[in-house]
Motif scaffolding. Structure first.
Motif, PDB file in Angstrom:
ATOM      1  N   GLN A  98      -4.637   6.681  -2.812  1.00  0.00           N
ATOM      2  CA  GLN A  98      -4.202   5.405  -2.232  1.00  0.00           C
ATOM      3  C   GLN A  98      -3.857   4.495  -3.398  1.00  0.00           C
ATOM      4  O   GLN A  98      -4.534   4.525  -4.430  1.00  0.00           O
ATOM      5  CB  GLN A  98      -5.324   4.779  -1.394  1.00  0.00           C
ATOM      6  CG  GLN A  98      -5.781   5.647  -0.240  1.00  0.00           C
ATOM      7  CD  GLN A  98      -7.166   5.283   0.245  1.00  0.00           C
ATOM      8  OE1 GLN A  98      -7.960   4.673  -0.472  1.00  0.00           O
ATOM      9  NE2 GLN A  98      -7.486   5.671   1.472  1.00  0.00           N
ATOM     10  N   GLU A 153       0.317   5.730  -0.116  1.00  0.00           N
ATOM     11  CA  GLU A 153      -0.752   6.699   0.140  1.00  0.00           C
ATOM     12  C   GLU A 153      -0.189   8.116   0.193  1.00  0.00           C
ATOM     13  O   GLU A 153       1.002   8.335   0.431  1.00  0.00           O
ATOM     14  CB  GLU A 153      -1.453   6.368   1.460  1.00  0.00           C
ATOM     15  CG  GLU A 153      -0.523   6.418   2.667  1.00  0.00           C
ATOM     16  CD  GLU A 153      -1.190   5.952   3.964  1.00  0.00           C
ATOM     17  OE1 GLU A 153      -2.418   5.778   3.981  1.00  0.00           O
ATOM     18  OE2 GLU A 153      -0.468   5.776   4.962  1.00  0.00           O
ATOM     19  N   LEU A 185       0.844  -1.191   0.000  1.00  0.00           N
ATOM     20  CA  LEU A 185       0.000   0.000   0.000  1.00  0.00           C
ATOM     21  C   LEU A 185       0.879   1.240   0.000  1.00  0.00           C
ATOM     22  O   LEU A 185       1.852   1.324   0.754  1.00  0.00           O
ATOM     23  CB  LEU A 185      -0.883  -0.003   1.248  1.00  0.00           C
ATOM     24  CG  LEU A 185      -1.599   1.309   1.608  1.00  0.00           C
ATOM     25  CD1 LEU A 185      -2.727   1.587   0.614  1.00  0.00           C
ATOM     26  CD2 LEU A 185      -2.139   1.244   3.037  1.00  0.00           C
ATOM     27  N   LEU A 191      -5.530  -1.480   3.886  1.00  0.00           N
ATOM     28  CA  LEU A 191      -5.922  -0.388   4.770  1.00  0.00           C
ATOM     29  C   LEU A 191      -6.394  -0.915   6.118  1.00  0.00           C
ATOM     30  O   LEU A 191      -6.068  -0.343   7.173  1.00  0.00           O
ATOM     31  CB  LEU A 191      -7.020   0.445   4.101  1.00  0.00           C
ATOM     32  CG  LEU A 191      -6.577   1.345   2.933  1.00  0.00           C
ATOM     33  CD1 LEU A 191      -7.783   1.881   2.194  1.00  0.00           C
ATOM     34  CD2 LEU A 191      -5.690   2.481   3.446  1.00  0.00           C
TER      35      LEU A 191
END
Length: 452
Positions: free
Chosen positions: A393, A379, A377, A448
């Motif tokens: 994201q 962001e 991930l 997330l």
């Protein structure tokens, strides 16, 4: 934000006793993109001492930051946590918050290490010493390249000279200290950040060199509605004061000045290596060299960083530790800035807290790759002073990148990095890519949730 008790639960106790604990040197450059080194393929950049780390150690060929922005990225390097957990989500005034962060040097200090922070803190304008450091050499905000004001252990004064050389000198002095403890040195340079002022002796280096531009330098933004959208001065998508594109693309002289600034950083790496060798500590010291984020050299007609494209999130990362890292190793797995803290702690014999999102990369150095991550991930949180770049994201795998704009419906992007490494063909509406898109959207939600 976690309390200190919660963060430390089940952590910070030394692992099995070591006869001689490793020293740790972490060198962080500002705005250095992954391919600006000789070791990473730059055609004329002169970085012999940094390249030595790759020759005698490991080059991580797929290293990334989870947020491509100065302050947030620094919080992740220090804590091993995503910025949505550290709370340092922008370059705003994070001074008070940064005093409360549980950093890996702080845990090392509590386990018997002598620790030093030398350089750019850049989490707020407060330059006072932070918890966890026996030695503190820093400055307010961005500081300045020439004759800067420096805070040494709580006392500020103006110092004559060039910032990079001043910081390297303090780092070398710390390495050369006589001590009975292992040490951890965290050196964070101001360079190669703007205003891109090189040392006088390097001011004409690379004169006449040609800067090669990527195919994406002529990106027409078809398939990039987030980049193409008009943005007004207040940040809304209005017709008032329309402005397309982003920061002006990096000009040739800016790029050359970044590389000229890098020359002084490379000199400092050589001085640190020499000091470690002359004090008999070189082969007992883990050295890691990296950057807080990448930098656009005109790709997608962009300068600066902040966006989710490769040039912004990808970073150089090199490490040297004889006996653990074989000379010339190339690590191709996805390694992140949040992996630095747990890696440093494991080398030191300190159990990383379970609250860290990153993982120690030591198994990769030992050839154990089977259970390593397949995706990650990334962001970014929109800043008040930078309305052009929206909150985003992203999930990146070895093949795919999905970019989601939570506040911009219908503007998401999907790229097949294997077929389209320049990220020019947005496949978000391609029926043949619908299966991959569904997997990545589901994975975004999972990542997330896992890092909440």
């Amino acid at each position: 934000m976690l309390t200190r008790r919660q963060f430390l639960s089940g952590a910070a106790a030394p692992l099995a006793a070591q006869t001689r604990r490793r020293n740790l040197v972490f060198i962080l450059v500002d705005d250095l993109r992954w391919d600006a080194l000789g070791a990473t393929g730059h055609p004329f950049s002169k970085t012999p001492h940094i390249d030595r780390l790759a020759t005698e150690g490991a080059l991580f060929t797929n290293a990334f930051v989870t947020t491509p922005l100065c302050s947030p990225s620094r919080s992740s390097f220090l804590t091993g946590r995503y910025v949505h957990a550290t709370g340092v989500t922008t370059n705003g005034d994070n001074a008070a918050l940064s005093h409360r962060l549980i950093t890996f040097p702080r845990l090392l200090q509590e386990s018997g290490y002598e620790t030093a922070y030398v350089g750019k803190w850049h989490m707020g304008t407060d330059d006072s010493p932070r918890p966890g450091f026996d030695r503190w050499v820093s400055f307010r905000g961005q500081g300045q390249f020439e004759d800067p004001e420096i805070n040494v252990d709580g006392r500020s004064s103006q110092v004559k000279g060039y910032m990079t050389e001043i910081l390297s000198s303090h780092a070398v002095d710390f390495v050369r200290r006589r001590r009975s403890k292992p040490f951890c040195l965290y050196l964070a340079h101001k360079a190669v950040h703007g205003p891109f002022t090189p040392a006088a002796r390097y001011a004409r280096d690379y004169a006449g060199q040609t800067i090669r531009r990527a195919p994406s330098a002529t990106d027409d933004y078809r398939g990039k509605p987030a980049l193409a959208r008009p943005v007004d001065a207040a940040g809304g998508d209005k017709n008032k004061k329309k402005k397309k594109g982003s920061a002006l693309p990096s000009g040739d002289e800016l790029i050359l000045n970044q590389l000229r600034c890098l020359r002084s950083i490379d000199d400092g790496v050589g001085e640190i290596l020499a000091a470690l060798s002359e004090t008999g500590q070189l082969d007992n010291t883990l050295i890691v060299f990296t950057s807080d984020n990448g930098y656009f050299w005109g790709e997608h007609r962009l300068g600066d960083k902040r966006w989710a494209y490769e040039e912004s999130i990808r970073i150089p990362m090199l490490a040297r530790l004889p006996g653990v890292i074989r000379p010339g190793m190339r690590i191709s797995q996805l390694v992140l800035n949040i992996d630095i803290a747990p890696s440093m702690l494991e080398v030191a014999g300190v159990k990383p807290p379970a609250t860290m999102h990153g993982r120690s990369f030591l198994p990769l150095l030992r050839g154990r790759t089977a259970s390593w991550r397949d995706d990650f991930l990334a962001e970014y949180f929109q800043e008040k002073g930078n309305p052009r770049t929206p909150t985003w994201q992203a999930v990146r795998t070895s093949k795919w990148k999905y970019i989601h704009y939570p506040e911009l419906p219908g503007m998401d992007e999907l790229y097949d990095l294997a077929a389209d490494p320049n990220e020019m063909n947005n496949l978000i509406s391609d029926p043949k890519s619908a299966g991959a898109l569904a997997v990545l959207r589901r994975r975004l939600g999972e990542l997330l949730k896992q890092t909440a």
